[in-house]
Design a protein around this motif. Structure first.
Motif, mmCIF file in Angstrom:
data_model
loop_
_atom_site.group_PDB
_atom_site.id
_atom_site.type_symbol
_atom_site.label_atom_id
_atom_site.label_comp_id
_atom_site.label_asym_id
_atom_site.label_seq_id
_atom_site.Cartn_x
_atom_site.Cartn_y
_atom_site.Cartn_z
ATOM 1 N N PRO A 124 0.824 -1.214 0.000
ATOM 2 C CA PRO A 124 0.000 0.000 0.000
ATOM 3 C C PRO A 124 0.855 1.260 0.000
ATOM 4 C CG PRO A 124 0.015 -1.012 2.177
ATOM 5 C CD PRO A 124 0.732 -1.959 1.271
ATOM 6 N N VAL A 125 0.469 2.205 -0.844
ATOM 7 C CA VAL A 125 1.181 3.472 -0.982
ATOM 8 C C VAL A 125 0.168 4.604 -0.910
ATOM 9 C CG1 VAL A 125 2.692 4.875 -2.446
ATOM 10 C CG2 VAL A 125 2.930 2.386 -2.448
ATOM 11 N N LEU A 126 0.530 5.662 -0.222
ATOM 12 C CA LEU A 126 -0.311 6.849 -0.130
ATOM 13 C C LEU A 126 0.333 7.966 -0.933
ATOM 14 C CD1 LEU A 126 -2.769 8.273 1.245
ATOM 15 C CD2 LEU A 126 -1.162 8.997 3.028
ATOM 16 N N LEU A 127 -0.415 8.531 -1.887
ATOM 17 C CA LEU A 127 0.026 9.698 -2.640
ATOM 18 C C LEU A 127 -0.640 10.930 -2.052
ATOM 19 C CD1 LEU A 127 -0.098 8.433 -6.338
ATOM 20 C CD2 LEU A 127 1.800 8.329 -4.717
ATOM 21 N N CYS A 128 0.166 11.939 -1.726
ATOM 22 C CA CYS A 128 -0.330 13.160 -1.079
ATOM 23 C C CYS A 128 0.057 14.353 -1.930
ATOM 24 C CB CYS A 128 0.268 13.325 0.317
ATOM 25 S SG CYS A 128 0.272 11.835 1.322
ATOM 26 N N SER A 129 -0.930 15.060 -2.424
ATOM 27 C CA SER A 129 -0.685 16.271 -3.199
ATOM 28 C C SER A 129 -0.586 17.461 -2.259
ATOM 29 C CB SER A 129 -1.808 16.481 -4.210
ATOM 30 O OG SER A 129 -1.694 17.729 -4.846
ATOM 31 N N CYS A 130 0.478 18.265 -2.433
ATOM 32 C CA CYS A 130 0.713 19.438 -1.585
ATOM 33 C C CYS A 130 0.616 20.714 -2.410
ATOM 34 C CB CYS A 130 2.089 19.359 -0.921
ATOM 35 S SG CYS A 130 2.326 17.910 0.138
ATOM 36 N N ASN A 131 0.398 21.830 -1.723
ATOM 37 C CA ASN A 131 0.249 23.075 -2.477
ATOM 38 C C ASN A 131 1.578 23.746 -2.810
ATOM 39 O OD1 ASN A 131 0.916 24.198 -0.004
ATOM 40 N ND2 ASN A 131 -1.078 25.153 0.351
ATOM 41 N N ASP A 132 2.683 22.982 -2.750
ATOM 42 C CA ASP A 132 3.958 23.446 -3.298
ATOM 43 C C ASP A 132 4.212 22.811 -4.661
ATOM 44 O OD1 ASP A 132 4.417 20.846 -2.497
ATOM 45 O OD2 ASP A 132 6.432 21.232 -1.734
ATOM 46 N N ASN A 133 3.156 22.335 -5.316
ATOM 47 C CA ASN A 133 3.209 21.739 -6.660
ATOM 48 C C ASN A 133 3.903 20.381 -6.682
ATOM 49 O OD1 ASN A 133 2.200 24.274 -7.172
ATOM 50 N ND2 ASN A 133 3.931 24.962 -8.392
ATOM 51 N N THR A 134 3.790 19.615 -5.600
ATOM 52 C CA THR A 134 4.398 18.291 -5.553
ATOM 53 C C THR A 134 3.387 17.252 -5.069
ATOM 54 O OG1 THR A 134 5.179 18.422 -3.262
ATOM 55 C CG2 THR A 134 6.641 19.292 -4.979
ATOM 56 N N ILE A 135 3.746 15.993 -5.321
ATOM 57 C CA ILE A 135 3.087 14.846 -4.703
ATOM 58 C C ILE A 135 4.151 14.072 -3.944
ATOM 59 C CG2 ILE A 135 2.067 12.574 -5.128
ATOM 60 C CD1 ILE A 135 0.505 13.727 -7.407
ATOM 61 N N ARG A 136 3.884 13.749 -2.688
ATOM 62 C CA ARG A 136 4.746 12.854 -1.922
ATOM 63 C C ARG A 136 4.140 11.453 -1.943
ATOM 64 N NH1 ARG A 136 5.745 18.427 -1.014
ATOM 65 N NH2 ARG A 136 7.483 18.691 0.426
ATOM 66 N N ALA A 137 4.988 10.440 -2.077
ATOM 67 C CA ALA A 137 4.553 9.045 -2.020
ATOM 68 C C ALA A 137 5.105 8.419 -0.746
ATOM 69 C CB ALA A 137 5.040 8.270 -3.245
ATOM 70 N N TYR A 138 4.208 7.825 0.038
ATOM 71 C CA TYR A 138 4.603 7.225 1.318
ATOM 72 C C TYR A 138 4.143 5.779 1.390
ATOM 73 C CZ TYR A 138 5.395 12.010 3.025
ATOM 74 O OH TYR A 138 5.844 13.297 3.187
ATOM 75 N N ASP A 139 4.989 4.926 1.969
ATOM 76 C CA ASP A 139 4.553 3.588 2.370
ATOM 77 C C ASP A 139 3.568 3.714 3.530
ATOM 78 O OD1 ASP A 139 5.897 1.857 0.629
ATOM 79 O OD2 ASP A 139 7.728 1.911 1.814
ATOM 80 N N LEU A 140 2.614 2.819 3.566
ATOM 81 C CA LEU A 140 1.714 2.725 4.716
ATOM 82 C C LEU A 140 1.968 1.406 5.443
ATOM 83 C CD1 LEU A 140 -1.718 4.030 3.351
ATOM 84 C CD2 LEU A 140 -0.066 5.237 4.792
ATOM 85 N N PRO A 141 1.945 1.421 6.774
ATOM 86 C CA PRO A 141 1.614 2.556 7.642
ATOM 87 C C PRO A 141 2.821 3.335 8.135
ATOM 88 C CG PRO A 141 1.690 0.573 8.951
ATOM 89 C CD PRO A 141 2.058 0.149 7.550
ATOM 90 N N SER A 142 4.011 3.037 7.635
ATOM 91 C CA SER A 142 5.230 3.612 8.211
ATOM 92 C C SER A 142 5.418 5.076 7.855
ATOM 93 C CB SER A 142 6.447 2.817 7.735
ATOM 94 O OG SER A 142 6.640 2.998 6.336
ATOM 95 N N PHE A 143 4.778 5.540 6.776
ATOM 96 C CA PHE A 143 5.008 6.879 6.237
ATOM 97 C C PHE A 143 6.469 7.078 5.833
ATOM 98 C CE2 PHE A 143 0.778 8.054 7.579
ATOM 99 C CZ PHE A 143 0.429 9.053 6.669
ATOM 100 N N ALA A 144 7.150 5.994 5.458
ATOM 101 C CA ALA A 144 8.479 6.112 4.863
ATOM 102 C C ALA A 144 8.331 6.669 3.463
ATOM 103 C CB ALA A 144 9.167 4.749 4.815
ATOM 104 N N GLU A 145 9.095 7.697 3.139
ATOM 105 C CA GLU A 145 8.936 8.353 1.840
ATOM 106 C C GLU A 145 9.493 7.486 0.721
ATOM 107 O OE1 GLU A 145 10.500 12.392 -0.294
ATOM 108 O OE2 GLU A 145 9.505 12.616 1.659
ATOM 109 N N ARG A 146 8.692 7.295 -0.321
ATOM 110 C CA ARG A 146 9.090 6.500 -1.478
ATOM 111 C C ARG A 146 9.638 7.366 -2.603
ATOM 112 N NH1 ARG A 146 6.321 1.613 -2.106
ATOM 113 N NH2 ARG A 146 7.489 1.427 -4.058
ATOM 114 N N GLY A 147 9.113 8.560 -2.749
ATOM 115 C CA GLY A 147 9.522 9.408 -3.855
ATOM 116 C C GLY A 147 8.650 10.638 -3.923
ATOM 117 N N LYS A 148 8.906 11.429 -4.953
ATOM 118 C CA LYS A 148 8.197 12.697 -5.086
ATOM 119 C C LYS A 148 7.958 12.989 -6.557
ATOM 120 C CE LYS A 148 9.482 15.888 -2.217
ATOM 121 N NZ LYS A 148 10.218 17.011 -1.563
#
Length: 428
Positions: free
Chosen positions: A362-386
């Motif tokens: 499972p991966v969570l994609l989070c769109s931010c208002n700095d024009n990026t998307i962060r990708a995180y592993d769940l549930p650890s919230f370890a960053e996968r990429g941007k």
């Protein structure tokens, strides 16, 4: 996201070589990426760099080199009962020891960066090595506010505030049609044979199999969110109402079923899970509704700004807000939801989208208002990429092994998941 040198029209080679030697110093504004003087009396290059570099070869946008897939996204640990144990974020450090700033090089976007791999800014639309861009679909003139891919269909639908819905052929990537809908598209939803489009003061419904078209009246103002649950279609509207319709097969129409009141401002996000409807609003609250009797059973007020997106994952509810947090909610013994973990970002959050990578993680994609998307592993919230974009990414939609993003410029991008580069393979 700020682009490197977005207001500058000159190149990085510095002033004319006949400039007074007293000014042969490196411009510290240029080093910070925000020099707006033209001409600038100081150098726009490091003193040790050659005056004329070799232009980097152009690559398809979004496909990073092996070097550019840096160490920033090494996965952290954490069991499936532990939130937020992913560790810190890595830096953008390449094999040639150039530390990359967290900005896209504007000269690279224009195809004119002379620094190549030595450039201090990113030459890729993504980092982390877990996804790559397949193509970009151009045509919309304003922000892409909805993306839908009907199950089993070879057509992708995108909606925009330019008052059109575009239909894309998934095989060729070409636009197969443009539908003028007469108003700004606030959201889109595909459910069975139906395509729903949220517009000002109504919801349009198209049957993609029979080409039947229906108009669902009743909303006041823009329709910002749509979801289906318990055989009902729900729409979140600008006036704070949530309207519900039920499909009548005999008459081939959607009949009004209910109006859920409680929010004091626009309802911008809806999700269904565990026989509950969850609604997020500009009034900074999340309301929990019983799908059987459509009564509000709890109001969550922990966010300090607009609740932009809600998402159900496993037995948890995830929410994000312009207050720069993602909150994870879990049910207590009494059945009420309480925050069990809060993830903090440096920027406001716009959208959440959950999906699985090629290894079904499972991966969570989070769109931010700095024009990026962060990708995180769940549930650890370890960053996968941007993922980076020219303007805010307002729409994210997952597909089989691919996903789609739509930004404020009107561009739709198609991304593919890549195999885990860090996984070790044991020979048979």
């Amino acid at each position: 996201m700020d682009f490197d040198g977005g207001k500058r029209v000159f190149n990085r080679l510095g002033p004319n070589q006949q400039t007074d030697s007293r000014n042969q110093k490196v411009c510290f504004h240029w080093r910070a990426g925000n020099c707006n003087r033209f001409p600038c009396p100081f150098l726009h290059r490091e003193l040790s760099a050659p005056a004329n570099g070799t232009a980097s070869s152009k690559r398809p946008y979004g496909f990073a080199t092996d070097d550019q897939r840096s160490t920033m996204a090494r996965r952290g640990g954490g069991g499936f009962n532990t939130w937020g144990r992913g560790g810190g974020r890595g830096g953008n450090v390449l094999n040639n020891n150039v530390v990359k700033k967290d900005k896209i090089c504007n000269f690279w976007v224009q195809g004119s960066c002379s620094y190549g791999e030595k450039c201090r800014y990113l030459h890729s639309w993504c980092t982390g090595g877990c996804f790559a861009m397949l193509t970009q679909l151009e045509g919309h003139q304003k922000v892409v506010s909805g993306i839908a891919l009907p199950v089993g269909s070879d057509k992708l639908y995108t909606g925009s505030r330019d008052e059109t819905v575009r239909v894309w052929d998934c095989q060729s990537g070409q636009c197969a049609g443009v539908i003028k809908v007469g108003g700004e598209v606030g959201c889109m939803l595909s459910e069975g044979p139906w395509m729903f489009v949220g517009l000002p003061n109504l919801v349009k419904a198209w049957n993609v199999q029979t080409s039947a078209e229906l108009s669902l009246n009743g909303p006041v103002g823009q329709v910002y969110s749509l979801v289906v649950g318990n055989d009902l279609l729900f729409a979140g509207t600008q006036d704070g109402s949530i309207l519900a319709w039920k499909y009548n097969a005999a008459s081939n129409c959607f009949e009004p079923a209910a109006s859920l009141q409680g929010h004091t401002s626009a309802v911008v996000t809806l999700v269904v899970g565990a026989n509950r409807l969850y609604s997020g609003s500009m009034d900074k609250s999340i309301r929990v509704w019983n799908l059987e009797n459509l009564q509000c059973i709890q109001t969550l007020t922990d966010h300090r700004d607009v609740v932009m997106s809600v998402l159900c994952w496993d037995q948890f509810l995830l929410s994000c807000s312009l207050d720069k947090t993602i909150k994870v909610w879990a049910a207590t013994e009494s059945g009420n939801l309480e925050v069990t973990y809060t993830h903090n970002e440096d920027h406001g959050l716009l959208n959440l989208c959950g999906m699985h990578d090629l290894e079904s993680k499972p991966v969570l994609l989070c769109s931010c208002n700095d024009n990026t998307i962060r990708a995180y592993d769940l549930p650890s919230f370890a960053e996968r990429g941007k993922i980076y974009a020219k303007q805010e990414i307002r729409s994210i939609h997952g597909g089989p092994n691919i996903f789609f993003t739509g930004d404020g410029t009107g561009e739709v991008r198609v991304w593919q998941w890549l195999a885990d580069q860090s996984a070790t393979t044991t020979p048979a």
